[in-house]
Design a protein around this motif. Structure first.
Motif, PDB file in Angstrom:
ATOM      1  N   ASN A  24       2.233   2.211  -3.578  1.00 24.41           N
ATOM      2  CA  ASN A  24       1.200   2.787  -4.512  1.00 24.41           C
ATOM      3  C   ASN A  24       1.165   1.756  -5.848  1.00 24.41           C
ATOM      4  O   ASN A  24       1.105   2.175  -6.938  1.00 24.41           O
ATOM      5  CB  ASN A  24       1.383   4.015  -4.927  1.00 24.41           C
ATOM      6  CG  ASN A  24       1.003   5.087  -3.903  1.00 24.41           C
ATOM      7  OD1 ASN A  24       0.060   4.934  -3.254  1.00 24.41           O
ATOM      8  ND2 ASN A  24       2.042   5.961  -3.443  1.00 24.41           N
ATOM      9  N   ASP A  46      -2.205  -3.573  -6.149  1.00 27.90           N
ATOM     10  CA  ASP A  46      -3.323  -3.271  -5.096  1.00 27.90           C
ATOM     11  C   ASP A  46      -4.408  -3.319  -6.412  1.00 27.90           C
ATOM     12  O   ASP A  46      -5.391  -3.747  -5.927  1.00 27.90           O
ATOM     13  CB  ASP A  46      -3.338  -1.833  -4.873  1.00 27.90           C
ATOM     14  CG  ASP A  46      -2.185  -1.539  -3.524  1.00 27.90           C
ATOM     15  OD1 ASP A  46      -2.330  -2.772  -2.914  1.00 27.90           O
ATOM     16  OD2 ASP A  46      -1.548  -0.677  -3.739  1.00 27.90           O
ATOM     17  N   ASP A  47      -4.270  -2.715  -7.543  1.00 23.68           N
ATOM     18  CA  ASP A  47      -5.537  -2.901  -8.422  1.00 23.68           C
ATOM     19  C   ASP A  47      -5.594  -4.282  -8.933  1.00 23.68           C
ATOM     20  O   ASP A  47      -6.749  -4.779  -9.341  1.00 23.68           O
ATOM     21  CB  ASP A  47      -5.014  -1.802  -9.847  1.00 23.68           C
ATOM     22  CG  ASP A  47      -4.887  -0.279  -9.228  1.00 23.68           C
ATOM     23  OD1 ASP A  47      -4.385   0.326 -10.190  1.00 23.68           O
ATOM     24  OD2 ASP A  47      -5.710  -0.234  -8.435  1.00 23.68           O
ATOM     25  N   SER A  54     -16.615   3.542  -0.445  1.00 24.97           N
ATOM     26  CA  SER A  54     -15.468   3.765  -1.364  1.00 24.97           C
ATOM     27  C   SER A  54     -15.794   4.178  -2.644  1.00 24.97           C
ATOM     28  O   SER A  54     -15.049   4.967  -3.243  1.00 24.97           O
ATOM     29  CB  SER A  54     -14.703   2.395  -1.387  1.00 24.97           C
ATOM     30  OG  SER A  54     -13.615   2.525  -2.160  1.00 24.97           O
ATOM     31  N   ARG A  60     -10.672  -8.389  -3.392  1.00 19.28           N
ATOM     32  CA  ARG A  60     -10.814  -7.608  -1.946  1.00 19.28           C
ATOM     33  C   ARG A  60     -12.628  -7.405  -2.288  1.00 19.28           C
ATOM     34  O   ARG A  60     -13.321  -7.702  -1.204  1.00 19.28           O
ATOM     35  CB  ARG A  60     -10.370  -6.562  -1.964  1.00 19.28           C
ATOM     36  CG  ARG A  60      -8.839  -6.653  -1.233  1.00 19.28           C
ATOM     37  CD  ARG A  60      -8.384  -5.389  -0.803  1.00 19.28           C
ATOM     38  NE  ARG A  60      -6.982  -5.304  -1.060  1.00 19.28           N
ATOM     39  CZ  ARG A  60      -6.538  -4.656  -2.178  1.00 19.28           C
ATOM     40  NH1 ARG A  60      -7.331  -3.953  -2.852  1.00 19.28           N
ATOM     41  NH2 ARG A  60      -5.214  -4.874  -2.255  1.00 19.28           N
ATOM     42  N   ARG A 102     -17.902  -0.849   0.790  1.00 19.66           N
ATOM     43  CA  ARG A 102     -17.769  -0.869  -0.627  1.00 19.66           C
ATOM     44  C   ARG A 102     -18.569   0.484  -1.279  1.00 19.66           C
ATOM     45  O   ARG A 102     -18.199   1.277  -1.897  1.00 19.66           O
ATOM     46  CB  ARG A 102     -18.530  -2.208  -1.235  1.00 19.66           C
ATOM     47  CG  ARG A 102     -17.250  -3.237  -1.063  1.00 19.66           C
ATOM     48  CD  ARG A 102     -17.743  -4.386  -2.085  1.00 19.66           C
ATOM     49  NE  ARG A 102     -19.167  -4.743  -1.944  1.00 19.66           N
ATOM     50  CZ  ARG A 102     -19.486  -5.702  -1.300  1.00 19.66           C
ATOM     51  NH1 ARG A 102     -18.470  -6.626  -0.411  1.00 19.66           N
ATOM     52  NH2 ARG A 102     -20.728  -6.291  -1.096  1.00 19.66           N
ATOM     53  N   ASN A 111       0.778  -1.230   0.039  1.00 18.02           N
ATOM     54  CA  ASN A 111      -0.019   0.018   0.057  1.00 18.02           C
ATOM     55  C   ASN A 111       0.854   1.290   0.068  1.00 18.02           C
ATOM     56  O   ASN A 111       0.596   2.103  -0.786  1.00 18.02           O
ATOM     57  CB  ASN A 111      -0.904  -0.038   1.071  1.00 18.02           C
ATOM     58  CG  ASN A 111      -2.230  -0.992   1.026  1.00 18.02           C
ATOM     59  OD1 ASN A 111      -2.231  -1.625   0.125  1.00 18.02           O
ATOM     60  ND2 ASN A 111      -2.581  -1.258   2.049  1.00 18.02           N
ATOM     61  N   LYS A 150      -6.995   4.125  -6.425  1.00 21.30           N
ATOM     62  CA  LYS A 150      -6.616   2.751  -6.579  1.00 21.30           C
ATOM     63  C   LYS A 150      -7.545   1.601  -5.723  1.00 21.30           C
ATOM     64  O   LYS A 150      -7.499   0.689  -5.907  1.00 21.30           O
ATOM     65  CB  LYS A 150      -5.025   2.797  -6.246  1.00 21.30           C
ATOM     66  CG  LYS A 150      -4.668   2.541  -4.857  1.00 21.30           C
ATOM     67  CD  LYS A 150      -3.161   2.316  -4.469  1.00 21.30           C
ATOM     68  CE  LYS A 150      -2.904   2.356  -3.287  1.00 21.30           C
ATOM     69  NZ  LYS A 150      -1.459   1.934  -2.861  1.00 21.30           N
ATOM     70  N   HIS A 151      -8.244   2.180  -4.603  1.00 24.92           N
ATOM     71  CA  HIS A 151      -8.849   1.244  -3.927  1.00 24.92           C
ATOM     72  C   HIS A 151     -10.218   1.367  -3.970  1.00 24.92           C
ATOM     73  O   HIS A 151     -11.103   1.206  -3.163  1.00 24.92           O
ATOM     74  CB  HIS A 151      -8.529   1.468  -2.229  1.00 24.92           C
ATOM     75  CG  HIS A 151      -7.183   1.322  -1.881  1.00 24.92           C
ATOM     76  ND1 HIS A 151      -6.736   0.027  -2.167  1.00 24.92           N
ATOM     77  CD2 HIS A 151      -6.261   1.986  -1.189  1.00 24.92           C
ATOM     78  CE1 HIS A 151      -5.394  -0.040  -1.642  1.00 24.92           C
ATOM     79  NE2 HIS A 151      -4.964   1.093  -1.321  1.00 24.92           N
ATOM     80  N   SER A 152     -10.916   2.180  -5.225  1.00 24.27           N
ATOM     81  CA  SER A 152     -12.104   2.431  -5.462  1.00 24.27           C
ATOM     82  C   SER A 152     -12.338   2.233  -6.749  1.00 24.27           C
ATOM     83  O   SER A 152     -11.438   2.363  -7.703  1.00 24.27           O
ATOM     84  CB  SER A 152     -12.254   4.023  -5.306  1.00 24.27           C
ATOM     85  OG  SER A 152     -13.684   4.630  -5.527  1.00 24.27           O
ATOM     86  N   GLU A 187      -7.634  -5.864  -6.747  1.00 21.22           N
ATOM     87  CA  GLU A 187      -8.939  -5.347  -6.098  1.00 21.22           C
ATOM     88  C   GLU A 187     -10.135  -6.268  -6.241  1.00 21.22           C
ATOM     89  O   GLU A 187     -10.893  -5.949  -5.373  1.00 21.22           O
ATOM     90  CB  GLU A 187      -9.046  -3.902  -6.687  1.00 21.22           C
ATOM     91  CG  GLU A 187     -10.071  -3.045  -6.231  1.00 21.22           C
ATOM     92  CD  GLU A 187      -9.668  -2.464  -4.978  1.00 21.22           C
ATOM     93  OE1 GLU A 187     -10.970  -2.077  -4.029  1.00 21.22           O
ATOM     94  OE2 GLU A 187      -8.537  -2.508  -4.593  1.00 21.22           O
TER      95      GLU A 187
END
Length: 483
Positions: free
Chosen positions: A17, A21-22, A44, A28, A41, A14, A364-366, A25
Motif C-alpha cells: 500500500n 502506486d500513487d 475504476s 498507468r 479506467r 501493491n 490509491k488505484h482510482s 498512477e
C-alpha cells in the motif's frame, strides 16, 4: 537501500500500500488507448461522465496532481505553525509550575532544538525516498524485510495519534464554550458543537487552502496568549498576589507522576514532525523544507518559553491548564473567544491529514483519491465524518486536558519526533561507519533523541495512565459522557 520495493523488503508494492502506486498512477492511466483500457479506467473512476468523455480520467488525474502540488515553503511554514502552535502552548505555564522555572526553560529550549534536528532528519529521508507520503510508509521502509508489519504499525500509530489530537481540540472547544457562556447547558452539547465545527473546517482536502486559514490561526493564538499575559500581569501587581509564588525549582512535594506529565506536555508542544512527510508531499520544491522547519522551530521555542515563563511568573504555582483559565473570569472568557479559531483550525488540519491518508489508501488505484469527482467528495466527507466522531468519543472518554496531551505525546510523539527519526538516520541516511568523523555528530545527536524518545514513551505513558486513574478516583473530573 536496494531491492524491488521502496521498503527493501522483497514484498510486492501493491501489498505494501505504498505511495509509489500513487506516484506512478498517471503513467498507468496514460498507457493503452483501446476500448478495453477506456472501460477499465471508467470502471475504476466510477463516474458516469467518463462514459461520454474518453479523456475524462486523464484530465482528472492531471487536475488532481496539479491541485496537490501548489504548496510553497512559506505556506508550509504557516501550515506547520497551525499544526504545532496551538494547544501545546496552553499547557506550558502549568508545566513550568510543576518543574520550576529553571527546569521548565531548559526543557522547553532543549526539547525544541532536538525536535528541529529530528525534523531535519525526516526531511532528508523524504528527499532520499520521495515516494514516502506519510509516516506509515516511512516505517515500512525502516523495518526492512518486515516492511509490511512496519507499514501497518506506523499507519495505525499515525491515525490513532491524529484522532487523539482532534479529540484534544474537541475537548478544548468544550472547555472554551462552557467557560465563555457560563450556561448550565450540558458540556456534551458543547462537545457536539465543537466536533461539528472541526468537521466543517476539515472539508477542504488540500493544505494550500488550510494555509490561508493559518494566518487567522496564528493571530488567534498570539492574541489569546498576549491577553492572558497582560491580564495575569495586571492581576499579580494589583489584585491577587501581593508577592509572587513562582519558584526556580520544583516544589519539594512534586511527585514523579506530576513531573513526567509536565515534561510530556512540553514534548507534545513540539509534535510537528508527525505530519511532515504528508505536508512535504505537497511542496513544489521539497528541498525547501529546511527553511520551514527552522522558521517554525525558532518561532515555537520563543513563543513557548516566553508563554510558560511569563504566565507562570505572574500567576505562580496556582496557574491552571489550559493557561487561559488563569486570566480571571471576564478576561479569560475574552481570551477563549479569541482562541476559538486556533482551537478549531489547528484541530481540523489533523482531520485532513488523517483523512488524506485513509482516503488515499482506499482509492490509491482510482481517480477518486484526488477528491475532484462526485464519488471522491462523497467518500471524503464520509471518512472525515467518521474520524471526527471517533475524536469526539475520545474527548468525552478522557476529559482531562493535560492528561490527554500527555498520553498523546507519551505513546506517539515520543516515536514520531524522537526515537524513530534517530533510527531512520542510522538505517536510511548514514553512509559509512557511525563513528566516522563526518557521521559522529549526527550519531551522538540521534543517540540522544533515541534515549529521550524511549524515556518519554515508558515513563510518560506510565505517568499519564496513573494520573488519569487518580483523577477519576478522587473525583476531580466528571465521569465519562457526563455533564
Amino acid at each position: 537501500m536496494t531491492g524491488s520495493t521502496p521498503y527493501g523488503s522483497g514484498l510486492a508494492e501493491n501489498d505494501m500500500n505504498s505511495s509509489t502506486d500513487d506516484a506512478t498512477e498517471p503513467k498507468r492511466v496514460e498507457l493503452g488507448t483501446g476500448k478495453d483500457m477506456d472501460k477499465k479506467r471508467r470502471g475504476s473512476a466510477g463516474e458516469k461522465s467518463s462514459d461520454t468523455d474518453p479523456g475524462y480520467s486523464e484530465r482528472k488525474v492531471e487536475e488532481g496532481e496539479a491541485f496537490f502540488r501548489r504548496l510553497g515553503w512559506k505556506r508550509l511554514t504557516v501550515v506547520l505553525i497551525v499544526n504545532a502552535i496551538a494547544l501545546g502552548s496552553l499547557s506550558l505555564p502549568a508545566a513550568f509550575a510543576t518543574l520550576g522555572m529553571v527546569a521548565g526553560v531548559i526543557s522547553c529550549v532543549g526539547v525544541g532544538l532536538l525536535a528541529i534536528y529530528t525534523s531535519h532528519i525526516i526531511g532528508l529521508v523524504k528527499l532520499k525516498f520521495p515516494e514516502i507520503d506519510h509516516y506509515g510508509a516511512a516505517m515500512g521502509l525502516l523495518f526492512g524485510r518486515f516492511g509490511r508489519f512496519g507499514y501497518e504499525l506506523g499507519s495505525a500509530m499515525f491515525v490513532i495519534e491524529l484522532i487523539l489530537l482532534v479529540g484534544s481540540h474537541c475537548l478544548t472547544g468544550t472547555i472554551a464554550f462552557t467557560h465563555i457562556t457560563e450556561s448550565s447547558v450540558c458540556s456534551i452539547v458543547f462537545g457536539v458543537v465543537s466536533a461539528i465545527i472541526l468537521l466543517l473546517l476539515a472539508i477542504p482536502p488540500s493544505f494550500t487552502e488550510q494555509a490561508i486559514l493559518g494566518y487567522v490561526d496564528f493571530i488567534s493564538i498570539i492574541g489569546a496568549i498576549g491577553i492572558t499575559m497582560i491580564a495575569t500581569g495586571i492581576r499579580s501587581s494589583h489584585e491577587i498576589l501581593s508577592e509572587s509564588t513562582w519558584s526556580a525549582w520544583p516544589a519539594p512535594d512534586t511527585t514523579f507522576i506530576q513531573g513526567f506529565v509536565a515534561i510530556t506536555n512540553i514534548v507534545f508542544a513540539y509534535s510537528f514532525a508527525m505530519c511532515q512527510f504528508t505536508f512535504m508531499d505537497e511542496l513544489k520544491k521539497p528541498e525547501d523544507y529546511v527553511k520551514s522547519i527552522w522558521s517554525l522551530g525558532i518561532i515555537e521555542i520563543i513563543i513557548y518559553t516566553l508563554t510558560g515563563a511569563i504566565i507562570y511568573a505572574f500567576v505562580g504555582s496556582e496557574v491552571q491548564s489550559p493557561a487561559l483559565l488563569s486570566a480571571g473570569n471576564v478576561v479569560s472568557r475574552v481570551a477563549f473567544g479569541i482562541a476559538l479559531p486556533v482551537i478549531f483550525i489547528s484541530g481540523s488540519i489533523n482531520i485532513t491529514v488523517a483523512g488524506r491518508y485513509i482516503h488515499g489508501r482506499i482509492f490509491k488505484h482510482s481517480i477518486t483519491r484526488f477528491v475532484n469527482t462526485t464519488k471522491g467528495w462523497i467518500t471524503w466527507l464520509a471518512i472525515i465524518t467518521v474520524i471526527t466522531i471517533l475524536a469526539f468519543i475520545t474527548a468525552e472518554a478522557i476529559p482531562i486536558f493535560s492528561d490527554l496531551l500527555s498520553l498523546c505525546s507519551s505513546l506517539f510523539v515520543s516515536g514520531f519526533s524522537f526515537y524513530l527519526p534517530a533510527l531512520m538516520w542510522y538505517k536510511l541516511i548514514k553512509q559509512g561507519r557511525w563513528y566516522d568523523r563526518e557521521n559522529l555528530g549526527h550519531a551522538l545527536m540521534c543517540a540522544v533523541a533515541f534515549v529521550v524518545g524511549l524515556v518519554v514513551l515508558g515513563c510518560g505513558t506510565y505517568a499519564s495512565i496513573v494520573d488519569i486513574r487518580d483523577n477519576f478516583r478522587e473525583g476531580t473530573v466528571s465521569g465519562v459522557f457526563t455533564c
